[in-house]
Design an enzyme around this catalytic site. Structure first.
Site, mmCIF file in Angstrom:
data_model
loop_
_atom_site.group_PDB
_atom_site.id
_atom_site.type_symbol
_atom_site.label_atom_id
_atom_site.label_comp_id
_atom_site.label_asym_id
_atom_site.label_seq_id
_atom_site.Cartn_x
_atom_site.Cartn_y
_atom_site.Cartn_z
ATOM 1 N N PRO A 393 0.821 -1.198 0.000
ATOM 2 C CA PRO A 393 0.000 0.000 0.000
ATOM 3 C C PRO A 393 0.867 1.265 0.000
ATOM 4 O O PRO A 393 2.048 1.192 0.337
ATOM 5 C CB PRO A 393 -0.790 -0.104 1.305
ATOM 6 N N PRO A 394 0.274 2.402 -0.342
ATOM 7 C CA PRO A 394 1.036 3.653 -0.355
ATOM 8 C C PRO A 394 1.571 3.987 1.039
ATOM 9 O O PRO A 394 0.954 3.638 2.034
ATOM 10 C CB PRO A 394 0.012 4.703 -0.770
ATOM 11 N N GLY A 395 2.723 4.656 1.055
ATOM 12 C CA GLY A 395 3.251 5.136 2.326
ATOM 13 C C GLY A 395 3.877 4.069 3.188
ATOM 14 O O GLY A 395 4.054 4.270 4.388
ATOM 15 N N THR A 399 9.426 3.752 -1.764
ATOM 16 C CA THR A 399 10.298 4.720 -2.409
ATOM 17 C C THR A 399 11.474 5.070 -1.514
ATOM 18 O O THR A 399 12.616 5.135 -1.959
ATOM 19 C CB THR A 399 9.520 5.994 -2.742
ATOM 20 N N SER A 715 -14.785 -13.320 -0.913
ATOM 21 C CA SER A 715 -14.402 -13.441 0.489
ATOM 22 C C SER A 715 -15.449 -12.907 1.461
ATOM 23 O O SER A 715 -15.333 -13.088 2.669
ATOM 24 C CB SER A 715 -13.055 -12.769 0.739
ATOM 25 N N LYS A 758 -5.997 -7.941 6.192
ATOM 26 C CA LYS A 758 -7.334 -7.861 6.786
ATOM 27 C C LYS A 758 -7.248 -7.905 8.305
ATOM 28 O O LYS A 758 -7.949 -7.156 9.011
ATOM 29 C CB LYS A 758 -8.195 -9.022 6.271
HETATM 30 P P1 ADP Z 1 5.655 4.472 -0.827
HETATM 31 O O1 ADP Z 1 6.725 4.680 -1.821
HETATM 32 O O2 ADP Z 1 5.557 3.061 -0.354
HETATM 33 O O3 ADP Z 1 4.330 5.015 -1.212
HETATM 34 P P2 ADP Z 1 7.207 6.267 0.725
HETATM 35 O O4 ADP Z 1 8.515 5.607 0.538
HETATM 36 O O5 ADP Z 1 6.930 7.507 -0.035
HETATM 37 O O6 ADP Z 1 6.041 5.251 0.462
HETATM 38 O O7 ADP Z 1 6.991 6.530 2.270
HETATM 39 C C1 ADP Z 1 6.253 7.598 2.817
HETATM 40 C C2 ADP Z 1 6.960 8.155 3.987
HETATM 41 O O8 ADP Z 1 6.967 7.245 5.048
HETATM 42 C C3 ADP Z 1 8.385 8.485 3.696
HETATM 43 O O9 ADP Z 1 8.675 9.718 4.214
HETATM 44 C C4 ADP Z 1 9.166 7.395 4.416
HETATM 45 O O10 ADP Z 1 10.381 7.873 4.871
HETATM 46 C C5 ADP Z 1 8.271 7.026 5.545
HETATM 47 N N1 ADP Z 1 8.401 5.638 5.913
HETATM 48 C C6 ADP Z 1 7.662 4.627 5.435
HETATM 49 N N2 ADP Z 1 8.048 3.449 5.980
HETATM 50 C C7 ADP Z 1 9.072 3.729 6.790
HETATM 51 C C8 ADP Z 1 9.920 2.926 7.632
HETATM 52 N N3 ADP Z 1 9.765 1.586 7.720
HETATM 53 N N4 ADP Z 1 10.868 3.535 8.328
HETATM 54 C C9 ADP Z 1 11.015 4.862 8.234
HETATM 55 N N5 ADP Z 1 10.274 5.680 7.505
HETATM 56 C C10 ADP Z 1 9.302 5.125 6.776
#
Ligand code: ADP
Length: 831
Positions: A393-395, A399, A715, A758
């Protein structure tokens, strides 16, 4: 030969005009020879001179070129005896020794002079026509032919018509002489002075370069008027051809003139530019570009191409619009990295340090990266490494982990988003023939990277589209395939580009939409959503310090209390990752920064009430666990691209005829699953103490709220069954029990996907009991220990187990209408 005289004719004409004087004296000599005398039948008897490609007309003075023995002996005989010959054309000029049948029957009685031997070894004789003759019979001869012939007498009468025809013919001839460059101008003057109409026709005919059959026809036309008429037709045709020729010629000429003019103007422009000093600037620019091309480190093939383009550009005037196009292209070639690369840092200890320092958790991903580095350090030559695909999922840090990997390796980091890319040209560029063409995103990004071995992240490959403009996935395959990508073919660049040293990492929210061929090339690493504790840890260790720093607050002793983070996570965000949490922390930091800037007091510690103060009213309410138990409403666990989610399933019974209606953007699979649940219930009516007629008198409406979000998959089967049983038996369903599982007609519970997400979702919303199919037990390994401790996870084989756990034992007072309650928003489709 319509358009002009044949070579032979022309020579004759020249001879006649250039040696007019000589001819003059010689023709006098010819005059002395008398015409052949008529016998009693009115016929003449003469030697016959066959002519290959010539027709002699009366009064014409013509040099004859003679080669054949028989012709030569005929001439010598005639000249010796002071007699005339009959010159007659042969029908087929290719015949070397013509027989009688090969000769026309109308000829010209001709006088011939001495045989002259020309310097080039040719034999010529001067001849002059006397009168037309019609051959009557051939006589057996010795070394040459002899014939008897009847002279043709032309009338010398001038009718007015003849006069008019003569004028018309002369007018046409004048034009022909003007247009036909091989006829001397005096030909017309000469013709103008001819008074005899027959002679005029003969003269003009012999001057025109018409073929032998046409000439012969004129010779055979004894009637003067007819002869003039035929001549005027011939002249008309000749004129047509000449005019056409002339038009073509002048067109060609004007083309030539134009290009000459352009050349001239260009040269002038160059001269002007030189005068103004611009030419210097231009050639300076060319030299600069050339230097840059030579220094760019291109492979030979590319350099050759670049230099060729440069040469082309050098030939254009500096202001030509094409210059800009070529220049842009050359700039691309120059600025793309061809050789420059960074040295990989493969120190595992350091890598472990960097990865752990920058990211909390993510053990699987980190482990895989370290393995990758280990393989690289042991087998440095092995360029072909699997392409990693981060899915989650996002975040969830995909990245930012990519960035960390780049940092660990000491590589440049670049990324490009493929979301919404539908056109192959976006990956591969447009051909240069397109106006405003550019390379595709891959090479644009390589230019940005500036080195040939960056870490290249391709985001959102699950959002790649496809339409009539070609399949971008196919182009992407070429990018990612180690067998092909050493010579990536960008349409704009038009030379192969080596992508084999790039380390590609792709990201996706879900694997579903990724074309299988693409998925095959990649090694999937899952990024699960975070549970609350993990989010708090991430916030404390990473997000808060970073936001304080970014908002200029790092100098102040500000801390976020755990209660504050809890409040933010539960009340202001609804996500599997931490992106929104990060945003909310940033918002709080900005508010604090503003207070500080305004000189007001700022707190050392942000607690839950402070969060409410800064962020305003709470956005999300975790009501699921607090909701009242009701009849006909059960809680399903759904899976979305954003992670897991909870989802109420509502059933309402209405008086009716046994119809079933299902609403809420339900996919086909989910509809079938509702039918299966219904059939199961009917088949077990007795067990639930339901009268069979009841179903016939009742309409069932199943609704799954958040109608705007499409939902599908099997499901929710057991949840729908639970809600149905609840509605029909009036037993309330427990809202603190969430469930997932497919149902069969016999009531068996089958395993489903996305169980980990879930369960995390159920935990997130504070539910206490989760029912999952027994076959999904294996998925529990992936659930963090504390989650497992806080939740009661119930494994079931049959729907009866589910109903026992999820429904109240006793039936309540039946109520017909279930109350609608909104669950918090989720961003995408649910399964
Ligand atoms: P994605 O690419 O999966 O959508 P991002 O890499 O943009 O997510 O992450 C969003 C933010 O959350 C970033 O600022 C990232 O540094 C932080 N973040 C996410 N997971 C972690 C983690 N396990 N440890 C530290 N920071 C995290």
């Amino acid at each position: 030969m319509m358009g002009g005289m044949s070579g032979q004719d022309y020579r004759e004409w020249q001879l006649r005009s250039e040696f007019a004087e000589v001819l003059g004296s010689r023709t006098e000599e010819l005059q002395k020879i008398p015409d052949a005398t008529l016998d009693k039948d009115g016929l003449i008897t003469c030697a016959v001179l066959p002519l290959r490609d010539l027709v002699v007309f009366p009064r014409m003075v013509t040099p004859l070129f003679v080669g054949r023995e028989s012709a030569l002996s005929a001439l010598e005989f005639a000249h010796g005896a002071g007699q005339t010959v009959i010159a007659v054309a042969q029908k087929n000029e290719d015949k070397a020794e013509p027989s009688i049948a090969d000769l026309f029957t109308v000829g010209c009685e001709t006088v011939v002079g001495r045989v002259l031997h020309l310097p080039e070894g040719e034999t010529t004789v001067l001849a002059q026509g006397r009168r037309r003759v019609q051959i009557v019979e051939y006589l057996p001869g010795e070394s040459f032919l002899r014939a008897r012939a009847r002279p043709v007498y032309e009338s010398t009468e001038h009718s007015r018509e003849t006069e008019a025809l003569m004028r018309a013919v002369l007018a046409l001839f004048e034009k022909v002489v003007q247009l036909n460059r091989s006829l001397p101008d005096d030909a017309y003057v000469f013709a103008l002075n001819v008074e005899d109409p027959g002679w005029l026709a003969d003269l003009i005919t012999s001057a025109l370069g018409v073929p032998v059959p046409d000439r012969q026809r004129m010779l055979e036309t004894f009637d003067i008027e007819l002869r003039l008429q035929r001549l005027s037709v011939m002249l008309g045709r000749e004129l047509d051809v000449l005019e056409l020729e002339n038009r073509i010629h002048s067109k060609v000429q004007s083309e030539v003139d134009r290009s000459q003019r352009e050349y001239y103007l260009r040269e002038q422009m160059k001269a002007i530019q030189t005068e103004l000093g611009e030419q210097d600037a231009w050639s300076e620019e060319l030299t600069e570009v050339k230097d840059a091309v030579l220094k760019a480190g291109m492979p030979e093939e590319v350099q050759t191409k670049a230099l060729k383009e440069l040469e082309r550009m050098g030939q254009m005037p500096s202001m030509a619009p094409e210059v800009a196009i070529v220049r842009t292209y050359l700039d691309w070639l120059i600025e793309l990295p061809w050789q420059k690369q960074t040295e990989d840092n493969l120190d595992l200890k350091r890598a472990t340090g960097v990865l752990n320092r920058q990211h909390y958790g993510l053990p699987k991903a980190k482990e895989r990266i370290l393995e990758y580095l280990a393989v690289r350090s042991l087998a440095p030559k092995k360029q072909k490494q699997p392409i990693l695909c981060f899915v989650g999922p996002p975040g969830t840090g995909k990245t930012s982990l990519g960035r960390s990997i780049a940092e660990t390796l000491g590589r440049k980091f670049v990324r490009v988003s493929l979301g919404g890319v539908r056109d192959e040209a976006e990956i591969r560029g447009h051909r240069r023939t397109y106006i405003g063409a550019l390379p595709g995103r891959v090479l644009q990004t390589m230019r940005r990277a500036g080195v040939i071995n960056p870490l290249f992240m391709l985001d959102e490959i699950d959002k790649l589209g496809m339409d009539f403009r070609g399949d971008p996935a196919a182009a992407l395959l070429e990018v990612l395939d180690p067998e092909q990508n050493y010579a990536f073919d960008d349409h704009y660049l038009d030379v192969p580009y080596d992508l084999s040293r790039v380390m590609f990492i792709t990201t996706a929210n879900t694997l579903g939409p990724i074309p299988p061929a693409l998925l095959d090339r990649m090694e999937v690493i899952e990024f699960p959503g975070y549970i609350e504790q993990e989010k708090i840890a991430i916030a404390n260790q990473f997000l808060v310090p970073r936001q304080l720093e970014e908002n200029g607050l790092s100098r102040f002793p500000i801390a976020f209390g755990e209660d504050a983070l809890h409040r933010m996570i539960r009340g202001y965000t609804w996500e599997a990752g931490v992106r929104n949490l990060d945003r909310e922390i940033a918002r709080v930091c900005r508010k604090v920064a503003r207070r500080k800037a305004e000189g007001r007091k700022i707190p050392d510690r942000i607690d839950a009430p402070a969060v409410a103060k800064y962020l305003g009213p709470q956005q999300f309410f975790q009501l699921e666990a607090e909701k009242q138990d009701e009849i006909g409403v059960a809680t399903a666990l759904a899976w979305t691209e954003n992670g897991g989610d909870t989802m109420p399933v509502e059933v309402v019974l209405l008086e009716g005829k046994g119809n079933i209606q299902i609403t809420g953007q339900i996919g086909e699979v989910m509809q079938e699953s509702a039918q299966a649940a219904m059939s199961y219930l009917k088949s077990r009516a007795k067990h639930f103490l339901l009268e069979p007629q009841r179903f016939e008198k009742t309409d069932v409406h199943i609704h799954i709220p958040e109608g705007a979000i499409p939902k599908d998959g099997p499901s929710a089967g057991i949840t729908m069954a639970t809600a149905l049983v609840s509605a029909f038996t009036s037993r309330k369903a427990r809202r603190d029990v969430a469930m997932t599982g497919e149902i069969t007609l016999r009531g068996r519970v089958l395993p489903v996907g996305g169980v980990r997400d879930k369960i995390l979702a159920a935990h997130r919303v504070g539910l206490k009991n989760v029912i999952i199919p027994r076959h999904n037990e294996k998925d529990l390994i992936e659930i963090p220990k504390n989650v497992r401790q806080e939740l009661k996870i119930i494994l079931v084989d049959h729907i009866d187990d589910v109903l026992r756990r999820a429904l109240h034992k006793e039936s309540s007072i039946p109520r017909k209408v279930g109350r609608k309650k909104r669950a918090p928003k989720a961003a995408a489709g649910k399964k």
